[in-house]
Design a protein around this motif. Sequence first.
Motif, PDB file in Angstrom:
ATOM      1  N   LYS A  67      -7.027   8.839   5.331  1.00 54.94           N
ATOM      2  CA  LYS A  67      -8.336   8.273   5.023  1.00 54.94           C
ATOM      3  C   LYS A  67      -9.449   9.062   5.715  1.00 54.94           C
ATOM      4  CE  LYS A  67      -6.456   3.605   4.499  1.00 54.94           C
ATOM      5  NZ  LYS A  67      -6.397   2.245   5.034  1.00 54.94           N
TER       6      LYS A  67
ATOM      7  N   HIS B 280      -0.473   5.245  -7.103  1.00 53.09           N
ATOM      8  CA  HIS B 280      -1.753   4.631  -6.769  1.00 53.09           C
ATOM      9  C   HIS B 280      -2.876   5.662  -6.765  1.00 53.09           C
ATOM     10  CE1 HIS B 280       0.074   0.744  -5.409  1.00 53.09           C
ATOM     11  NE2 HIS B 280       1.134   1.542  -5.431  1.00 53.09           N
TER      12      HIS B 280
ATOM     13  N   GLY C 100      -2.363   5.316   1.626  1.00 55.18           N
ATOM     14  CA  GLY C 100      -3.229   4.172   1.886  1.00 55.18           C
ATOM     15  C   GLY C 100      -3.006   3.574   3.262  1.00 55.18           C
ATOM     16  N   ARG C 101      -1.792   3.739   3.802  1.00 55.00           N
ATOM     17  CA  ARG C 101      -1.485   3.215   5.140  1.00 55.00           C
ATOM     18  C   ARG C 101      -1.828   4.209   6.244  1.00 55.00           C
ATOM     19  NH1 ARG C 101       3.353   1.944   2.356  1.00 55.00           N
ATOM     20  NH2 ARG C 101       4.483   3.586   3.486  1.00 55.00           N
TER      21      ARG C 101
ATOM     22  N   GLU D  86      -6.043   4.540  -6.643  1.00 58.46           N
ATOM     23  CA  GLU D  86      -6.865   3.901  -5.607  1.00 58.46           C
ATOM     24  C   GLU D  86      -5.950   3.563  -4.443  1.00 58.46           C
ATOM     25  OE1 GLU D  86      -8.913   0.560  -7.227  1.00 58.46           O
ATOM     26  OE2 GLU D  86      -9.949   1.739  -8.768  1.00 58.46           O
ATOM     27  N   ILE D  87      -6.008   4.339  -3.379  1.00 55.56           N
ATOM     28  CA  ILE D  87      -5.020   4.196  -2.308  1.00 55.56           C
ATOM     29  C   ILE D  87      -5.333   3.059  -1.340  1.00 55.56           C
ATOM     30  CG2 ILE D  87      -4.414   6.638  -2.460  1.00 55.56           C
ATOM     31  CD1 ILE D  87      -5.987   7.080   0.146  1.00 55.56           C
ATOM     32  N   ASP D  88      -6.556   2.542  -1.359  1.00 52.64           N
ATOM     33  CA  ASP D  88      -6.939   1.514  -0.379  1.00 52.64           C
ATOM     34  C   ASP D  88      -6.739   0.092  -0.876  1.00 52.64           C
ATOM     35  OD1 ASP D  88      -7.819   3.447   1.449  1.00 52.64           O
ATOM     36  OD2 ASP D  88      -9.775   3.573   0.482  1.00 52.64           O
TER      37      ASP D  88
ATOM     38  N   ARG E 212       0.906   9.132  -2.740  1.00 56.48           N
ATOM     39  CA  ARG E 212       0.323   8.052  -3.539  1.00 56.48           C
ATOM     40  C   ARG E 212       1.400   7.156  -4.163  1.00 56.48           C
ATOM     41  NH1 ARG E 212      -5.092   8.744  -4.771  1.00 56.48           N
ATOM     42  NH2 ARG E 212      -5.957  10.670  -3.916  1.00 56.48           N
TER      43      ARG E 212
ATOM     44  N   LEU F 137       0.852  -1.193   0.000  1.00 52.12           N
ATOM     45  CA  LEU F 137       0.000   0.000   0.000  1.00 52.12           C
ATOM     46  C   LEU F 137       0.884   1.238   0.000  1.00 52.12           C
ATOM     47  CD1 LEU F 137      -2.746  -0.827   2.663  1.00 52.12           C
ATOM     48  CD2 LEU F 137      -3.156  -0.356   0.251  1.00 52.12           C
TER      49      LEU F 137
ATOM     50  N   SER G  50      -4.043   6.462   8.520  1.00 50.82           N
ATOM     51  CA  SER G  50      -5.437   6.600   8.967  1.00 50.82           C
ATOM     52  C   SER G  50      -5.909   8.047   8.849  1.00 50.82           C
ATOM     53  CB  SER G  50      -5.574   6.120  10.417  1.00 50.82           C
ATOM     54  OG  SER G  50      -4.721   6.870  11.273  1.00 50.82           O
TER      55      SER G  50
END
Length: 251
Positions: A49, A193, A43-44, A195-197, A91, A39, A46
């Motif tokens: 997000k 990325h 994406g890592r 889409e980061i998740d 990303r 990831l 929190s």
Amino acid sequence: MTKWQKFLFDVQNHIKALDLIGCDIPFFRGHSNGSWELLCGLGRSSKAKKYRYIESTLYHDFLALAGPLLDDANSPWDTLFAMQHHGLPTRLLDWSHTFSVALYFALKPYLNVKSRPSIPTAELPCIWMLNPFALNKASMNDDSIFNPHTDLEVNYWDVYINEKKKFPTDVVALNPTQTSRRLAVQRSGFTFHNEIDAPLEQKYSDLVRKFVIPAAAIPEALSFLTLAGVNEYSLYPDLDGLARYLMIRHM
């Protein structure tokens, strides 16, 4: 055959197999904990997000405060690469064209180990290997590795900061112009990325392969890195890198 020799044998066989299907520049990435997913930093994170605008906030603040430290001709991509290499979540996911560079990062917590360490099986260090040509063929229908400065129709600023355009795919392999010493000495490549998740190994499981480094192989692997001259200073060729190298070596 020792555990280290068997590990090298498996890696070399996969490199040969990739070369036979046209992948002459595989990407390597080292994880010191084999349970970690592929990831990107955002994406890592929190916070990334949770807060929608953290990405643009980090970019604007980095650009404003690091202005005197950056090249005047820096493009938005160059700024992003600098953010990544200095520890900010982006990303980008770091890869290298060089196996020994990935091995160093996989074994970094064990640099002063003299004998077999005790590590839970699920957390053994590992090397990931990616076929970047096949990744771009699958995601962009183009089996080349893109230079973001010349090969992409959109740039980072337009899509993620200005939000005027959309990125054309979920993930893409990049081979950037080596504009900094860190990029050059680490032989850097990236996956970018959108889409980061989504962990890379889940959606594109047939294009990446994980090689777990047995605990018994770590002392020999560290000797290999010493022989190859791969260390903190060779990968971070500045005074901070030199200081860390001397601390690891002597303290």
